[in-house]
Structure formats: C-alpha cells, structure tokens
Design a protein around this motif. Structure first.
Motif, short mmCIF file in Angstrom:
data_model
loop_
_atom_site.label_atom_id
_atom_site.label_comp_id
_atom_site.label_asym_id
_atom_site.label_seq_id
_atom_site.Cartn_x
_atom_site.Cartn_y
_atom_site.Cartn_z
N TYR A 1 0.79 -1.24 0.00
CA TYR A 1 0.00 0.00 0.00
C TYR A 1 0.82 1.29 0.00
O TYR A 1 0.69 2.12 0.88
N PHE B 1 -5.47 -0.88 -5.29
CA PHE B 1 -6.42 -1.58 -4.43
C PHE B 1 -7.82 -0.98 -4.56
O PHE B 1 -8.82 -1.70 -4.63
N ILE C 1 -9.30 -2.46 -7.50
CA ILE C 1 -9.72 -3.85 -7.24
C ILE C 1 -11.13 -3.87 -6.63
O ILE C 1 -11.97 -4.69 -6.99
N TYR D 1 -14.49 -8.98 -7.96
CA TYR D 1 -14.13 -8.85 -6.54
C TYR D 1 -15.37 -8.37 -5.79
O TYR D 1 -15.58 -7.18 -5.57
N LEU E 1 -16.20 -8.78 -2.73
CA LEU E 1 -16.01 -8.62 -1.28
C LEU E 1 -16.38 -7.23 -0.75
O LEU E 1 -17.16 -7.10 0.20
N GLY F 1 -13.88 -5.12 6.00
CA GLY F 1 -13.21 -5.42 4.73
C GLY F 1 -12.48 -6.75 4.67
O GLY F 1 -11.75 -7.00 3.73
N SER F 2 -12.60 -7.59 5.68
CA SER F 2 -11.90 -8.89 5.75
C SER F 2 -10.39 -8.75 5.84
O SER F 2 -9.65 -9.64 5.41
N THR F 3 -9.94 -7.65 6.43
CA THR F 3 -8.49 -7.52 6.68
C THR F 3 -8.03 -8.64 7.62
O THR F 3 -6.88 -9.08 7.54
N ASN G 1 -6.12 -11.48 6.13
CA ASN G 1 -4.72 -11.37 5.72
C ASN G 1 -3.75 -11.80 6.82
O ASN G 1 -2.55 -11.87 6.59
N TYR H 1 -9.14 -12.90 -7.33
CA TYR H 1 -7.72 -12.57 -7.09
C TYR H 1 -6.87 -12.71 -8.35
O TYR H 1 -5.65 -12.64 -8.29
N THR I 1 -5.35 -6.97 -10.36
CA THR I 1 -4.71 -7.61 -9.20
C THR I 1 -3.26 -7.99 -9.52
O THR I 1 -2.38 -7.90 -8.66
N PHE J 1 -1.34 -4.91 -9.05
CA PHE J 1 -1.24 -4.64 -7.60
C PHE J 1 -0.11 -5.49 -6.99
O PHE J 1 0.72 -4.99 -6.23
N MET K 1 -1.34 -15.44 -2.91
CA MET K 1 -0.83 -14.69 -4.08
C MET K 1 0.69 -14.85 -4.14
O MET K 1 1.38 -14.72 -3.12
N GLU L 1 1.02 -12.74 -0.38
CA GLU L 1 -0.17 -12.49 0.47
C GLU L 1 -0.98 -13.77 0.66
O GLU L 1 -1.04 -14.62 -0.23
N CYS M 1 -4.99 -14.74 1.81
CA CYS M 1 -6.32 -14.17 2.05
C CYS M 1 -7.21 -15.31 2.53
O CYS M 1 -7.74 -16.08 1.71
C1 AVI Z 1 -7.20 -5.93 2.13
N1 AVI Z 1 -7.57 -7.32 1.94
C2 AVI Z 1 -8.76 -7.65 2.69
C3 AVI Z 1 -7.67 -7.72 0.52
C4 AVI Z 1 -8.08 -9.23 0.43
O1 AVI Z 1 -8.99 -9.53 -0.34
O2 AVI Z 1 -7.49 -10.04 1.15
C5 AVI Z 1 -6.36 -7.49 -0.22
C6 AVI Z 1 -6.37 -7.95 -1.64
N2 AVI Z 1 -5.41 -8.63 -2.21
C7 AVI Z 1 -5.72 -8.86 -3.46
N3 AVI Z 1 -6.90 -8.38 -3.71
C8 AVI Z 1 -7.32 -7.76 -2.58
#
Ligand code: AVI
Length: 307
Positions: free
Chosen positions: A24, A32, A35, A41, A43, A147-149, A152, A192, A199, A202, A238, A268, A270
């Motif tokens: 970030y 992001f 995204i 996406y 979410l 946001g489902s952080t 992560n 993703y 993505t 990103f 990822m 990452e 998720c």
């Molecule tokens: C911030 N977080 C909740 C996103 C996720 O979906 O885990 C980060 C993300 N990575 C790729 N797309 C979004």
C-alpha cells in the motif's frame, strides 16, 4: 523496516516471501481502490451492503453513547453510514488508526462533518492501546475491523490478534468484524486473478516499489502474478513467479538474491472463513457473538462481538 523485511523475506532459505502490508504505497493503494470495484471482486460491495443494512441496528444497540474506533482509516461510504447512524444529537468521537499519515488526513477531511475525528498514527494494536488508556469514562467503544483484513493474518495470528484486542476492551465494548466466507473455488480465484490484470498489477507493484525505494533491479516482465487456492488452509495465496533464472540486486538494502525459473515469492494470504468460525474465534478470545449478518449475493459475514 522495509529494507530489513525485504532482505529477510528474499534471502531466507526455502520459500521467498514479502509482507503484504507493503502493497500500500500511493500506487498500490490506488490499485487496491480499483480492485474494490472490479466485477470479479465482490467482497467490498458485500461488506458495504451489509454495513448499510446493519447500521440502524447498531444505533438501536448503542444509542448515541458510543465512541467509534476503526482499525484502518475508513474514508468511504461504509464508515460514513455507521457514523451517520450513531451520531444522534451529539457528534460521535471517531478514532481511525492507520500507519499512513496521508490516509488518516484524507479520512479526517472526509468524515469531520459527521464526527469529531481523532486520527491515531500507528499499528492497530499500539493505536488501540493509546485510545483505551485515554478513553472517556462511561462510554463504550465500538471497534470496526471491516473489509476482511482479518483474512490477511495467519489463522493463529488472527486468533491472538482478537485476544489482544479483547484485552484492551472493557465489558460492554464491541468489535464489528467483517470476514469473507468460503465460496466456489473458481469465484475465489477470479476475485484474485481478474481478467483485466488489476490484481496482477497490484501484486507486481510490490517489486516496482522495491525498485523505487530500495534501488533494486527487478525487471517486472520477468515475473508473473499467480493466485492459488489452498483447500486445506482455506486461503487464496498470491505469488509472483519468476519466468527465468535470474539474479536481483537490491542495492539500497545491501543484498542480492537468485531466482530459479518458476520459483515464487509468496506475497499475500487471504483466508476465507465459515460463518460460525468467526463466532468461535470471538468466543475463544473472550467475546460473545451478539449478531451476525451474511450477504446473500457474495458470501461475506459481519459479526458483532461483545466484550
Ligand atoms: C485488504 N484485503 C482484505 C484484501 C483481500 O482480499 O485479502 C487485499 C487484496 N489482495 C488482493 N486483492 C485484494
């Protein structure tokens, strides 16, 4: 520190890794945002639909007598709906916590008409600790973790994070946590690995950031974005896969590293949850799950955990 974390992650034996918090920078934050509006996406839209639905219920639960803390600096519509619902006659005190001073400044600018905004610069736990130590007596805290952080974090880390949050709260305080739920694997993979490549950009921006800030010589075209689903761990992973054998020099962090063709950097995780798992994690940490809302279009849960 960025240089140390990059050196540790790229020189350790076995799987190379980079921490996802470094996605970030200004470019990564803009990517992001892009995204979050991708059709694949779902979410963020699910999170927003649920917040809109539950905000009036929060008002009934707390009336206007609550201070709101947000882990991450919300500047968008979701936080706005909550603050609007809670403000009643008096403005709500709102404490966004973020490591980014510019994100906090933006948040304060966006939300100061709705609440008294007290930005707190720092990590989630150190920020919450500062707020908990100087909180006005009598008013419960409502902590937002949207946001489902939470996905992560590794699962064990998510559990201990909830315990740490609980320890800083008093009985009657609340944590509203958003979490993306397990769904059909192709849908999770597309979220993703979108066809427009946002993505991928990103993910690759992490290497571009290392080039910019640490004088590295990554050639981005020599890496490709990859999203995998681990069924056992229930998580999207990822990665950045090296297309060739190559040596990378990271001058600003004083090291070089070798990549074999097809070797990856894991950037990452998720995690995806079952709805009841969130309540269990909450109760293991000392909360009671008072309510849970689930989106019908994109499986996602908002859980209200009371300390
Ligand atoms: C911030 N977080 C909740 C996103 C996720 O979906 O885990 C980060 C993300 N990575 C790729 N797309 C979004």
């Amino acid at each position: 520190m960025f240089a140390d974390d990059v050196r540790d992650g790229l020189t350790k034996p076995g799987q190379k890794t980079l921490p996802c918090e470094y996605f970030y920078d200004a470019v990564g934050s803009a990517l992001f945002e892009a995204i979050t509006v991708l059709p694949e996406y779902g979410l963020t839209r699910a999170d927003a639909r649920l917040i809109r639905r539950l905000a009036p219920e929060l008002e009934r639960e707390f009336r206007s007598s609550v201070s709101v803390v947000e882990l991450g600096s919300g500047s968008g519509t979701k936080t706005r709906w909550i603050l609007e619902s809670l403000r009643g006659r008096d403005p709500v005190q709102y404490y966004p916590i973020d490591v980014s001073a510019s994100a906090l400044a933006h948040c304060a600018q966006e939300l100061s008409a709705l609440a008294q905004v007290f930005p707190v610069e720092g990590s989630y736990l150190s920020g919450l600790h500062r707020i908990a130590c100087q909180r006005p007596s009598g008013k419960p805290l409502l902590v937002l973790f949207l946001g489902s952080t939470i996905g992560n974090f590794d699962r064990a880390a998510a559990g201990s994070f909830l315990c740490d949050v609980r320890q800083m709260l008093r009985p009657g305080d609340a944590l509203l946590v958003g979490a993306d739920l397990v769904k059909a694997v192709p849908d999770m993979l597309l979220a993703y690995d979108d066809p427009a490549g946002v993505t991928a950009a990103f993910n690759l921006n992490l290497l571009a950031r290392i080039n910019r800030e640490l004088e590295a010589d990554f050639k981005l075209r020599n890496f490709v974005h990859e999203a995998r689903y681990d069924d056992r761990e229930r998580r999207i992973e990822m990665h950045l896969r090296s297309k060739v054998d190559q040596r990378i020099c990271v001058r600003g962090a004083g090291f070089a590293c070798e990549f074999e063709r097809d070797e990856t950097i894991w950037t990452e995780s998720c995690h995806k949850f079952h709805a009841e798992e969130i309540c269990e994690m909450g109760s293991d940490a000392g909360f009671t799950c008072a309510a849970q809302w689930i989106d019908e279009q994109w499986p996602f849960a908002e859980s209200l955990l009371i300390a």
